[in-house]
Motif scaffolding. Structure first.
Motif, PDB file in Angstrom:
ATOM      1  N   ALA A 179       0.827  -1.209   0.000  1.00 18.77           N
ATOM      2  CA  ALA A 179       0.000   0.000   0.000  1.00 18.77           C
ATOM      3  C   ALA A 179       0.862   1.261   0.000  1.00 18.77           C
ATOM      4  N   SER A 180       1.933   1.258   0.778  1.00 15.12           N
ATOM      5  CA  SER A 180       2.796   2.438   0.838  1.00 15.12           C
ATOM      6  C   SER A 180       3.487   2.699  -0.499  1.00 15.12           C
ATOM      7  N   ASP A 181       3.874   1.631  -1.207  1.00 15.68           N
ATOM      8  CA  ASP A 181       4.501   1.790  -2.521  1.00 15.68           C
ATOM      9  C   ASP A 181       3.510   2.332  -3.545  1.00 15.68           C
ATOM     10  N   ILE A 182       2.272   1.874  -3.463  1.00 15.58           N
ATOM     11  CA  ILE A 182       1.233   2.359  -4.376  1.00 15.58           C
ATOM     12  C   ILE A 182       1.004   3.854  -4.178  1.00 15.58           C
ATOM     13  N   VAL A 183       0.955   4.273  -2.923  1.00 19.52           N
ATOM     14  CA  VAL A 183       0.785   5.705  -2.625  1.00 19.52           C
ATOM     15  C   VAL A 183       1.991   6.491  -3.124  1.00 19.52           C
ATOM     16  N   LYS A 184       3.173   5.940  -2.929  1.00 21.07           N
ATOM     17  CA  LYS A 184       4.400   6.613  -3.374  1.00 21.07           C
ATOM     18  C   LYS A 184       4.397   6.798  -4.887  1.00 21.07           C
ATOM     19  N   VAL A 185       4.026   5.754  -5.621  1.00 21.45           N
ATOM     20  CA  VAL A 185       3.973   5.844  -7.080  1.00 21.45           C
ATOM     21  C   VAL A 185       2.878   6.815  -7.508  1.00 21.45           C
ATOM     22  N   GLY A 186       1.762   6.807  -6.788  1.00 17.00           N
ATOM     23  CA  GLY A 186       0.669   7.720  -7.107  1.00 17.00           C
ATOM     24  C   GLY A 186       1.091   9.181  -7.004  1.00 17.00           C
ATOM     25  N   PHE A 187       1.837   9.516  -5.960  1.00 10.86           N
ATOM     26  CA  PHE A 187       2.296  10.895  -5.796  1.00 10.86           C
ATOM     27  C   PHE A 187       3.408  11.224  -6.785  1.00 10.86           C
ATOM     28  N   LYS A 188       4.223  10.236  -7.134  1.00 17.41           N
ATOM     29  CA  LYS A 188       5.267  10.471  -8.129  1.00 17.41           C
ATOM     30  C   LYS A 188       4.648  10.795  -9.486  1.00 17.41           C
ATOM     31  N   LEU A 189       3.683   9.982  -9.904  1.00 13.24           N
ATOM     32  CA  LEU A 189       3.015  10.229 -11.176  1.00 13.24           C
ATOM     33  C   LEU A 189       2.183  11.506 -11.114  1.00 13.24           C
ATOM     34  N   GLY A 190       1.548  11.744  -9.957  1.00 10.39           N
ATOM     35  CA  GLY A 190       0.764  12.960  -9.786  1.00 10.39           C
ATOM     36  C   GLY A 190       1.604  14.214  -9.901  1.00 10.39           C
ATOM     37  N   ASN A 191       2.806  14.187  -9.306  1.00 11.55           N
ATOM     38  CA  ASN A 191       3.711  15.337  -9.402  1.00 11.55           C
ATOM     39  C   ASN A 191       4.185  15.547 -10.838  1.00 11.55           C
ATOM     40  N   LYS A 192       4.499  14.442 -11.502  1.00  5.44           N
ATOM     41  CA  LYS A 192       5.052  14.502 -12.858  1.00  5.44           C
ATOM     42  C   LYS A 192       4.020  15.006 -13.864  1.00  5.44           C
ATOM     43  N   LYS A 193       2.767  14.583 -13.688  1.00  4.81           N
ATOM     44  CA  LYS A 193       1.729  14.903 -14.667  1.00  4.81           C
ATOM     45  C   LYS A 193       0.560  15.646 -14.017  1.00  4.81           C
ATOM     46  N   TRP A 194       0.874  16.495 -13.027  1.00  8.44           N
ATOM     47  CA  TRP A 194      -0.195  17.118 -12.256  1.00  8.44           C
ATOM     48  C   TRP A 194      -1.077  18.032 -13.098  1.00  8.44           C
ATOM     49  N   LEU A 195      -0.489  18.930 -13.839  1.00 10.55           N
ATOM     50  CA  LEU A 195      -1.258  19.961 -14.532  1.00 10.55           C
ATOM     51  C   LEU A 195      -2.196  19.365 -15.568  1.00 10.55           C
ATOM     52  N   ILE A 196      -1.695  18.491 -16.417  1.00  7.39           N
ATOM     53  CA  ILE A 196      -2.540  17.917 -17.462  1.00  7.39           C
ATOM     54  C   ILE A 196      -3.590  16.995 -16.856  1.00  7.39           C
TER      55      ILE A 196
END
Length: 255
Positions: A179-196
């Motif tokens: 679960a912690s890794d999923i959240v980590k990846v979610g925030f990584k992808l969210g930061n990378k592609k936040w605006l679009i």
């Protein structure tokens, strides 16, 4: 290389996303999945009805046994309202679990329809024994993140709504990660592609509501799932699926 490092590397090397391309793909996929989206929404509502009843029991009891408390100018009994507020928090948490699990299952169905794979519409996939505990844990984590963002003057909720939306998709296609890794990846992808991602979620949500209202308001139940589809394509275009990645790796090796 383990799964999380692979996903983080793919996110880091992800190509630029095209707003119009993802939006058009979302429309095409909606044509294939609107029935499943409607079923998901109806299941969510049905499963939440018992919690609504439990939550409002204190107010119902107060209305039956102390009707004068509802008269104008009189303050309700705090002893009755306190359990109501506590039950509201508990209800919100269980609602998060139900919504999180059903939405993750919906994304699996979207992949099946999108790639024309063989598979059934299993809406309760993430409520079964192998994944139930992780579904509850992830729902608790996203609930806590949302609550913390709300307490921080509301504005941070606009930031975390993108990673939270992507956490659902990442869990759908990587259920064996922690679960912690999923959240980590979610925030990584969210930061990378936040605006679009934020733009796609915002526009698709507005469009889903407007079209639903044109369809005599009842249509909102039909169009609501359209707002979930851009997140699916953000994941697909940024990370991809294991099957696609394997083919790409073979092609790279041959070259």
């Amino acid at each position: 290389m383990n799964t999380i490092n692979t996903l983080l590397q793919k996110i880091e090397n992800a190509k630029e996303l095209d707003f119009g391309d993802i939006f058009n793909k979302s429309i095409e996929l909606f044509k294939k999945t609107w029935v499943q989206g409607l079923v998901m929404l109806l299941l969510t509502i049905v499963l939440m009805i018992p919690f609504y009843i439990i939550m409002y029991l204190p107010l119902i009891a107060m209305g039956l046994f102390d009707p004068e408390s509802f008269q104008q100018g009189q303050e309700p009994d705090l002893a009755v309202l306190l359990p109501f507020y506590l039950l509201m928090i508990v209800f919100s948490f269980f609602a998060m679990i139900i919504g999180f699990g059903l939405k993750s299952a919906f994304y699996r169905i979207c992949k099946i329809k999108d790639l024309n794979e063989a598979g059934s519409d299993d809406y309760f996939y993430f409520f079964k024994k192998p994944y139930l505990g992780k579904t509850v844990k992830l729902a608790a984590m996203t609930f806590g993140i949302s609550l913390l963002a709300m307490l921080l003057c509301v504005l941070p909720i606009f930031y975390v709504m993108v990673p939270i939306a992507l956490i659902n998709v990442i869990y759908a296609f990587n259920p064996d990660m922690s679960a912690s890794d999923i959240v980590k990846v979610g925030f990584k992808l969210g930061n990378k592609k936040w605006l679009i991602t934020f733009g796609l979620l915002f526009i698709s949500s507005i469009l889903a509501q407007l079209v639903g209202m044109i369809m005599c308001f009842v249509g909102i139940f039909v169009t609501a799932s359209f707002a979930y589809l851009p997140a699916y394509f953000v994941y697909k275009e940024s990370i991809g699926f294991n099957e696609t990645s394997a083919i790409e790796e073979i092609g790279t090796t041959v070259e």
